[in-house]
Design an enzyme around this catalytic site. Sequence first.
Site, PDB file in Angstrom:
ATOM      1  N   GLU A 103       2.679 -35.511  45.927  1.00 16.94           N
ATOM      2  CA  GLU A 103       1.361 -35.061  45.474  1.00 16.94           C
ATOM      3  C   GLU A 103       0.309 -35.244  46.559  1.00 16.94           C
ATOM      4  O   GLU A 103      -0.484 -34.340  46.839  1.00 16.94           O
ATOM      5  CB  GLU A 103       0.914 -35.830  44.226  1.00 16.94           C
ATOM      6  CG  GLU A 103       1.838 -35.706  43.039  1.00 16.94           C
ATOM      7  CD  GLU A 103       2.839 -36.843  42.952  1.00 16.94           C
ATOM      8  OE1 GLU A 103       3.508 -37.152  43.972  1.00 16.94           O
ATOM      9  OE2 GLU A 103       2.981 -37.421  41.865  1.00 16.94           O
ATOM     10  N   CYS A 127      -1.405 -41.450  42.841  1.00 17.75           N
ATOM     11  CA  CYS A 127      -1.465 -39.982  42.866  1.00 17.75           C
ATOM     12  C   CYS A 127      -2.375 -39.435  41.779  1.00 17.75           C
ATOM     13  O   CYS A 127      -3.109 -38.465  42.007  1.00 17.75           O
ATOM     14  CB  CYS A 127      -0.061 -39.400  42.756  1.00 17.75           C
ATOM     15  SG  CYS A 127       0.952 -39.761  44.209  1.00 17.75           S
ATOM     16  N   CYS A 166       2.102 -41.211  39.693  1.00 17.49           N
ATOM     17  CA  CYS A 166       1.817 -42.644  39.627  1.00 17.49           C
ATOM     18  C   CYS A 166       0.298 -42.848  39.632  1.00 17.49           C
ATOM     19  O   CYS A 166      -0.472 -41.890  39.745  1.00 17.49           O
ATOM     20  CB  CYS A 166       2.450 -43.355  40.827  1.00 17.49           C
ATOM     21  SG  CYS A 166       1.674 -42.944  42.408  1.00 17.49           S
ATOM     22  N   HIS A 193       3.710 -39.759  49.150  1.00 19.04           N
ATOM     23  CA  HIS A 193       4.188 -39.140  47.906  1.00 19.04           C
ATOM     24  C   HIS A 193       3.942 -37.635  47.981  1.00 19.04           C
ATOM     25  O   HIS A 193       2.980 -37.180  48.623  1.00 19.04           O
ATOM     26  CB  HIS A 193       3.433 -39.698  46.704  1.00 19.04           C
ATOM     27  CG  HIS A 193       3.796 -41.101  46.359  1.00 19.04           C
ATOM     28  ND1 HIS A 193       3.626 -41.612  45.103  1.00 19.04           N
ATOM     29  CD2 HIS A 193       4.323 -42.116  47.104  1.00 19.04           C
ATOM     30  CE1 HIS A 193       4.023 -42.873  45.071  1.00 19.04           C
ATOM     31  NE2 HIS A 193       4.445 -43.197  46.293  1.00 19.04           N
TER      32      HIS A 193
END
Length: 159
Positions: free
Chosen positions: A48, A79, A76, A46
């Site tokens: 992040e 993260c 999410c 991801h």
Amino acid sequence: MRLALKEAEKARLMDEVPVGAVIVKDGKVIARAHNLREKDQQATAHAELLAIRKASRKLNDWCLRDCDLYVTLEPCMMCAGAISLSRIHHLYYGTNDPKGGAVESRMVLPEIPHIGVYPKFITSGILRQECSAILSDFFREKRKKSREERKTESKESDS
């Protein structure tokens, strides 16, 4: 946030879910990243997490206490946990994620004992329309392609 949107556009061009992230320390960008789950075939790729890893390498420190994170989509659960554990000072995000957001939408990060201490500040809705539009357009195009592929397959099987 505009730099994070540029990262999201890079992801879109790679047929990745268009999410971008930028980490800033003392007014300077120290890391930027975009989703790479499909390219890397990694569930954890991801934007992040990739940005946090880059920032940690650059600072040679896991603790990003004096850093701010800008991300186009509400993080999410995975993260949000990494943001908290890396001690990001201020989280800025563009648009909410009603299905998987773990900062305000599905969970409320500041209310989680021990983990909810960081980030110290959360600001949502930064360039909300632009951040939402890049995601909506991406998924609309994906659905359209999928319908067209099904039609093509149906015609081929009728032949």
